[in-house]
Design a protein around this motif. Structure first.
Motif, PDB file in Angstrom:
ATOM      1  N   CYS A 244    -120.862 -61.059-133.983  1.00 13.67           N
ATOM      2  CA  CYS A 244    -120.914 -60.057-132.914  1.00 13.67           C
ATOM      3  C   CYS A 244    -119.626 -60.080-132.095  1.00 13.67           C
ATOM      4  CB  CYS A 244    -122.133 -60.291-132.026  1.00 13.67           C
ATOM      5  SG  CYS A 244    -123.673 -59.743-132.814  1.00 13.67           S
TER       6      CYS A 244
ATOM      7  N   GLY B  24    -126.640 -57.203-130.725  1.00 12.19           N
ATOM      8  CA  GLY B  24    -126.905 -57.848-132.013  1.00 12.19           C
ATOM      9  C   GLY B  24    -128.357 -58.286-132.158  1.00 12.19           C
ATOM     10  N   ASP B  25    -128.774 -58.375-133.413  1.00 14.69           N
ATOM     11  CA  ASP B  25    -130.171 -58.700-133.704  1.00 14.69           C
ATOM     12  C   ASP B  25    -130.619 -60.025-133.107  1.00 14.69           C
ATOM     13  OD1 ASP B  25    -130.367 -56.335-135.011  1.00 14.69           O
ATOM     14  OD2 ASP B  25    -130.388 -57.174-137.052  1.00 14.69           O
ATOM     15  N   CYS B  26    -129.751 -61.027-133.111  1.00  6.58           N
ATOM     16  CA  CYS B  26    -130.138 -62.333-132.560  1.00  6.58           C
ATOM     17  C   CYS B  26    -130.494 -62.203-131.076  1.00  6.58           C
ATOM     18  CB  CYS B  26    -128.996 -63.340-132.672  1.00  6.58           C
ATOM     19  SG  CYS B  26    -128.672 -63.911-134.327  1.00  6.58           S
TER      20      CYS B  26
ATOM     21  N   SER C  99    -124.168 -67.252-130.680  1.00  5.19           N
ATOM     22  CA  SER C  99    -124.026 -66.330-131.802  1.00  5.19           C
ATOM     23  C   SER C  99    -123.478 -67.042-133.035  1.00  5.19           C
ATOM     24  CB  SER C  99    -123.041 -65.230-131.421  1.00  5.19           C
ATOM     25  OG  SER C  99    -121.731 -65.763-131.473  1.00  5.19           O
TER      26      SER C  99
ATOM     27  N   ARG D  24    -125.641 -67.770-141.906  1.00  6.78           N
ATOM     28  CA  ARG D  24    -125.539 -67.353-140.512  1.00  6.78           C
ATOM     29  C   ARG D  24    -125.026 -68.453-139.601  1.00  6.78           C
ATOM     30  NH1 ARG D  24    -130.505 -63.840-139.579  1.00  6.78           N
ATOM     31  NH2 ARG D  24    -130.166 -64.362-137.391  1.00  6.78           N
TER      32      ARG D  24
ATOM     33  N   GLY E 198    -128.240 -54.572-134.834  1.00  5.05           N
ATOM     34  CA  GLY E 198    -127.297 -54.692-135.948  1.00  5.05           C
ATOM     35  C   GLY E 198    -126.955 -56.145-136.157  1.00  5.05           C
ATOM     36  N   CYS E 199    -126.532 -56.464-137.367  1.00 11.67           N
ATOM     37  CA  CYS E 199    -126.189 -57.865-137.644  1.00 11.67           C
ATOM     38  C   CYS E 199    -124.895 -57.936-138.433  1.00 11.67           C
ATOM     39  CB  CYS E 199    -127.304 -58.565-138.393  1.00 11.67           C
ATOM     40  SG  CYS E 199    -126.927 -60.297-138.735  1.00 11.67           S
ATOM     41  N   PRO E 200    -123.767 -57.851-137.774  1.00 15.73           N
ATOM     42  CA  PRO E 200    -123.592 -57.384-136.398  1.00 15.73           C
ATOM     43  C   PRO E 200    -123.481 -55.876-136.361  1.00 15.73           C
ATOM     44  CG  PRO E 200    -121.490 -58.083-137.297  1.00 15.73           C
ATOM     45  CD  PRO E 200    -122.500 -58.264-138.386  1.00 15.73           C
TER      46      PRO E 200
ATOM     47  N   GLY F 124    -126.016 -63.281-129.369  1.00  8.48           N
ATOM     48  CA  GLY F 124    -126.662 -64.487-129.896  1.00  8.48           C
ATOM     49  C   GLY F 124    -128.037 -64.729-129.290  1.00  8.48           C
TER      50      GLY F 124
END
Ligand code: SF4
Lengths: 487, 162
Positions: free
Chosen positions: B39, B101-103, B35, A183, B132-134, B74
């Motif tokens: 994304c 996005g999940d972050c 991020s 990531r 979602g990721c992404p 992000g």
């Protein structure tokens, strides 16, 4: 790939220098003999700096110097490419590099005067751009020093997105830590993940089976394919050419759908793991992928013809954003950007862990180091990637494991190195184990030095002397990631 | 060039979204708060010919001063906290925040506590969450179109409604 070539390429040399002078002298000799700088990092015990060098034949070697009272010898006068590495280590690990003057901060953003290069003169003015940019772009700050429209100097201040991924991974076992690497950057998740996997496998004395090497090579080339298509779209956008941008954006979308069809993820995330691969694709899936590769090739070739015969586009690119071969060597520029000045280096040539037998790097005929050369280089590499995929996707993908090999890492298996040619050039990953006797194989220190990290200084050099309005185009012709640098 | 334009004409939108024609628009300012770039890459493709989000009046504008929506990607890093808050402060009312996005949503944020501030809603009021990721371009587009449809306009006659 024969076992013999793998063993040779896999040998991780080490020079444990006891003095700063010996460290500097050996590095100067290696550089003079054509070894390439691939990163300086602070060891897991924080008692040494280690510099990774790569021979033209792919052999790797560490040179280490002790850190005395928080101070290590600098090598930037010998190897300018180490500049960002030393600046990073000075802030993240608190090591002072004697001889690195001035040691400007790069990560923690203090007052302007601390990190900018002083520029004087009556007509000079500054333009500050970012960290938030006008489009859908990652965050980073550019400070231009201009005379009229002309760029006299550019300071790139990145690391706004620094998440401390490497530090956060310390102490985690090799599987848990791989998430931090995957990531770091979605655009390079395979490249970075593979460099990390190769580093661990070297430390653990594992070599990939031929099927594992093949699966991984396919993943890496799929990543390169969508990135190259995206790069071509981006460069069209940078020149304001909407038709080219839309054409290649559509192909980027198709390439990501292909990734999803084959691996379940549009960015191929999660498809690389240390020690093996669980990716399975039956004959029908592989055939469909191969057909899609052919479709992409046809459509990309049509788009390429259309944009190359466009004289306005051509005018924007010729002699814009030039770097010379001499500059590229000094700065340690890698990948398509280096090949576009005629440096025919490509980590795939010597990669014994992947399925690149007989690989020859391509170099654009007109290797002028300008935007046009970088864009043409990209197109050549796209055809090459599509050829490789066509060759490799000839049978189903099966799950495969790495096998115990004869090659084991340097320093008694405590340290491993992986070097992978990412879409932007050679990326290296160093893993130091928390303890060689630890059954869990935990990370003591991991450092990911991506091609984007290596190439940002080249963007600065390319922009210098050009006009400000050409900067987006110049920047897009490198298309570097910020996430890969900031980590 | 004509060959390209001819080619582009043959491309069909593949995202199944309600027909446009709602007479509204959404001006988005994107901020990358830390991020992995995934994304961003997917958000960019919402304007590819397959999705073509612009047909719904949804587009990215260069300045937060022109934006209805601040779209954040992000987990927010310590170094992006100030720029993010500055961008939000520059926006006119009414303004909305989208966490993409999940972050941004705070799931599985990776990094050190020293370098990360937290999810977007630890700093700003979030109106729309797109997980979602992404999330794919289709998912992003669908969420934004639904958001545009669902929100009653709070502006009438150029003035914010009371
Ligand atoms: S949600 Fe996933 S793709 Fe988006 S920034 Fe986070 S890690 Fe990257």
């Amino acid at each position: 790939m024969t076992v013999e070539t793998l063993r040779l390429a896999d040998r991780l040399g080490q020079c444990q220098e006891t003095s700063a002078d010996a460290y500097r002298q050996h590095l100067a000799e290696a550089a003079a003999a054509g070894w390439r700088f691939a990163g300086t990092h602070v060891s897991a015990d924080r008692d040494q700096v280690r510099t990774l060098m790569v021979a033209p034949g792919g052999e790797t070697r560490f040179h280490s110097a002790p850190i005395n009272a928080g101070t290590a010898p600098s090598i930037v006068d010998l190897i300018p490419a180490a500049t960002w590495d030393e600046r990073e280590a000075s802030e993240l690990q608190g090591v002072c590099f004697s001889g690195h003057e001035p040691l400007r901060p790069m990560i923690n953003h203090g007052p302007l005067a601390e990190w900018t290069v002083p520029v004087h003169g009556g007509d000079v003015h500054q333009v500050a751009v970012g960290p938030i940019h006008a489009g859908i772009i990652e965050s980073g700050h550019f400070r231009f020093h201009l005379v009229g429209d002309r760029i006299l100097h550019l300071d790139a201040r990145l690391f706004y997105k620094h998440r401390g991924l490497e530090r956060a991974a310390e102490g985690a076992d090799l599987t848990a830590a791989s998430a931090y690497i995957a990531r770091a950057c979605a655009a390079c998740s395979v490249s970075n993940g593979l460099a990390y996997a190769h580093a661990w496998e070297q430390a653990l004395g594992l070599v990939p089976s031929p099927e594992l090497a093949r699966t991984r090579t396919i993943l890496l080339e799929l990543e390169r394919t969508w990135n190259l298509l995206n790069d071509l779209a981006a460069v069209c956008a940078g020149a304001g050419m909407a038709a080219g941008n839309h054409h290649f954006a559509a192909l980027t979308e198709r390439a990501r759908r292909l990734n999803a069809a084959l691996t379940g993820h549009r960015f191929l995330t999660g498809s690389v793991r240390v020690g093996g691969s669980d990716l399975i694709a039956d004959l029908a899936a592989v055939r469909a992928a191969r057909e899609e590769i052919e479709t992409l090739r046809g459509a990309a070739a049509r788009g390429w013809r259309a944009i190359t015969f466009n004289s306005t586009f051509d005018d924007r690119m010729v002699s814009t954003g030039v770097i010379t071969a001499e500059q590229a060597r000094r700065m340690g520029t890698v990948g398509p950007a280096a090949r576009a000045v005629g440096i025919a280096a490509d980590a795939r040539t010597t990669d014994a862990r992947l399925a690149y037998e007989g690989f020859q790097p391509v170099v654009v005929e007109r290797a002028a180091g300008d935007v046009k050369a970088r864009v043409e280089q990209r197109a050549l590499e796209l055809w090459q990637s599509l050829d490789l995929l066509d060759r490799l996707l000839d049978r189903p993908l099966v799950s495969a494991e790495a096998e115990p090999g004869e090659g084991s890492g340097g320093l008694g298996g405590e340290i491993g190195v992986g070097i992978v040619e990412s879409p932007r050039g050679a990326t290296s990953c160093v893993v130091e184990r928390a303890s060689a006797t630890d059954n869990l194989a935990r990370v003591g220190r991991v450092r990911l030095r991506t091609a984007s990290f290596a190439n940002w200084p080249a963007v600065v050099a390319a922009a210098t002397g050009d006009v400000l309005v050409d900067f987006p185009l110049i920047n897009k012709s490198f298309e570097l990631c910020y996430a890969c640098v900031d980590r | 060039m004509f060959a390209l334009l001819r080619d582009l004409r043959t491309l069909r939108r593949t995202v199944d979204l309600p027909a446009p024609g709602r007479g509204r628009s959404l001006a988005i300012r994107h901020v990358d708060a830390g991020s992995c770039n995934g994304c961003e890459h997917e958000l960019t493709l919402t304007s590819s010919p397959y999705c073509d989000l612009a047909r719904f009046g949804i587009g990215v504008v260069a300045s937060p001063r022109h934006a209805d929506v601040l779209l954040v990607t992000g987990a927010v890093t310590a170094r992006m906290r100030e720029p993010l808050l500055t961008a939000y402060a520059a926006m006119p009312e009414p303004r909305r925040v989208v966490a993409l996005g999940d972050c941004a949503l705070g799931c599985d944020m990776l990094g050190t506590p020293y370098d990360l501030v937290g999810p977007v809603d630890s700093l700003l009021p979030v109106d729309l969450r797109i997980p979602g990721c992404p999330p794919t371009p289709d998912e992003i587009a669908a969420a934004l179109v639904e958001f545009l449809d669902a929100k009653p306009s709070r502006v009438s006659g150029g003035q914010p409604a009371a």
